[in-house]
Design a protein around this motif. Structure first.
Motif, mmCIF file in Angstrom:
data_model
loop_
_atom_site.group_PDB
_atom_site.id
_atom_site.type_symbol
_atom_site.label_atom_id
_atom_site.label_comp_id
_atom_site.label_asym_id
_atom_site.label_seq_id
_atom_site.Cartn_x
_atom_site.Cartn_y
_atom_site.Cartn_z
ATOM 1 N N UNK A 93 11.980 -2.299 3.087
ATOM 2 C CA UNK A 93 10.883 -1.344 2.972
ATOM 3 C C UNK A 93 10.187 -1.605 1.640
ATOM 4 N N UNK A 94 8.866 -1.630 1.634
ATOM 5 C CA UNK A 94 8.145 -1.916 0.396
ATOM 6 C C UNK A 94 8.210 -0.774 -0.615
ATOM 7 N N UNK A 95 8.638 0.401 -0.197
ATOM 8 C CA UNK A 95 8.808 1.505 -1.143
ATOM 9 C C UNK A 95 10.237 1.601 -1.662
ATOM 10 N N UNK A 104 12.738 -9.695 -6.623
ATOM 11 C CA UNK A 104 12.427 -10.279 -7.929
ATOM 12 C C UNK A 104 13.589 -11.063 -8.520
ATOM 13 N N UNK A 105 14.804 -10.517 -8.398
ATOM 14 C CA UNK A 105 15.936 -11.097 -9.123
ATOM 15 C C UNK A 105 16.761 -12.087 -8.311
ATOM 16 N N UNK A 155 5.225 -10.705 -2.638
ATOM 17 C CA UNK A 155 5.423 -10.832 -4.087
ATOM 18 C C UNK A 155 4.581 -9.811 -4.850
ATOM 19 N N UNK A 156 3.349 -9.609 -4.413
ATOM 20 C CA UNK A 156 2.474 -8.656 -5.090
ATOM 21 C C UNK A 156 2.972 -7.222 -4.920
ATOM 22 N N UNK A 157 3.421 -6.881 -3.719
ATOM 23 C CA UNK A 157 3.883 -5.519 -3.434
ATOM 24 C C UNK A 157 5.196 -5.202 -4.116
ATOM 25 N N UNK A 158 6.000 -6.240 -4.387
ATOM 26 C CA UNK A 158 7.292 -6.035 -5.041
ATOM 27 C C UNK A 158 7.268 -6.366 -6.530
ATOM 28 N N UNK A 159 6.100 -6.631 -7.080
ATOM 29 C CA UNK A 159 6.008 -6.898 -8.514
ATOM 30 C C UNK A 159 6.453 -5.657 -9.295
ATOM 31 N N UNK A 160 6.931 -5.862 -10.500
ATOM 32 C CA UNK A 160 7.377 -4.757 -11.339
ATOM 33 C C UNK A 160 6.250 -3.735 -11.481
ATOM 34 N N UNK A 172 -3.662 -1.146 -0.848
ATOM 35 C CA UNK A 172 -3.205 -2.230 0.023
ATOM 36 C C UNK A 172 -4.255 -3.341 0.101
ATOM 37 N N UNK A 173 -5.501 -2.950 0.139
ATOM 38 C CA UNK A 173 -6.566 -3.957 0.156
ATOM 39 C C UNK A 173 -6.576 -4.736 -1.166
ATOM 40 N N UNK A 174 -6.330 -4.036 -2.281
ATOM 41 C CA UNK A 174 -6.262 -4.702 -3.577
ATOM 42 C C UNK A 174 -5.090 -5.681 -3.625
ATOM 43 N N UNK A 175 -3.974 -5.305 -3.046
ATOM 44 C CA UNK A 175 -2.812 -6.202 -2.994
ATOM 45 C C UNK A 175 -3.118 -7.426 -2.137
#
Length: 256
Positions: A93-95, A104-105, A155-160, A172-175
């Protein structure tokens, strides 16, 4: 600052997938492990939990669950060779904070170590369990995949810090723009389409069907693993699965 704990969704009326008694047991195991992975005061480095995950590689392998892998050689939500000896299926889940930590790790390290040399294929399954924004992000990720940019969106959605900004339509459009999606209008249409909803629902039903109750949950060649475990755990399980696959291939060759 500790990674936010994930929580299990409310009990679902969905029935387990009918793969046989072995998978019912596997579903029970994964459900219990999911609880252990997100229970209060549980640490992913807890040695007793890691020991359970890394026990005899043959004991926890369910052939029926292994059949869920390689659903489509051209799967846009997968990376790695379709004929790789080991397939890791991730239900996420992206949240989910732990999912982001894994991405990331650990996942990036697994890609470098195993995907590049052809050992591992990673297949994503959208498993939104934290409400409307989770589902919207899942549909958006699928839509990015239709233009070959799923992993960049991932990768963008899971960035720090990305999760804290939310997953509203504009975000979401920005991502998608950040991920290099070429046609943003098509992206928006695809994300809002019935096809996106159907694809996400299919993944979600599969996750519930195998007994997943929290995120992230994994199958590695039919072996259930719950939680964002350490790189060491995934390395041990992938290495064991690769060796098992090689031995099986050699045995079949000897029989000819």
């Amino acid at each position: 600052m500790p990674t936010p704990k994930t929580s299990s969704p409310k009990p679902s009326v969905r029935k387990p997938l009918l793969y046989g008694t072995g998978v019912v047991l596997a579903a029970a195991l994964l459900g219990y492990a999911s609880y252990r992975a997100t229970a209060p005061d549980h640490s992913a480095s807890d040695s007793s939990y890691v020991a359970e995950v890394t026990a005899d590689p043959d004991a926890g392998v369910y052939p029926e669950l292994a059949k869920l892998a390689r659903r489509d050689p051209g799967d846009k939500l997968a990376q790695g060779r379709a004929d790789a000896p080991v397939v890791l299926i991730e239900y996420a889940d992206f949240r989910c904070g732990y999912c982001g930590k894994f991405a990331r790790d650990t996942e990036s390290a697994l890609v470098k170590k195993y995907v590049g040399n052809g050992t591992l294929r990673i297949e994503w399954r959208n498993f939104p369990i934290f409400g409307a924004e989770s589902e919207a992000a899942a549909r958006a990720a699928w839509a990015a995949g239709q233009q070959g940019r799923f992993w960049q969106f991932h990768a963008a959605a899971y960035a720090e810090g990305a999760k804290e900004k939310g997953f509203g339509k504009a975000r979401l459009r920005a991502l998608a723009r950040q991920a290099g999606v070429a046609d943003l209008d098509r992206f928006t249409r695809d994300a809002d389409s019935a096809a996106a909803s159907a694809a996400v629902s299919k993944d979600q039903e599969q996750g519930y069907g195998i007994g997943a109750t929290s995120t992230p949950s994994f199958l590695i060649n039919g072996r259930p693993i719950a939680g964002a475990q350490s790189m060491e755990v995934f390395t041990q399980v992938i290495d064991a699965a690769a060796e098992r696959a090689a031995n099986t291939k050699d045995a079949k060759g000897a029989d000819k």
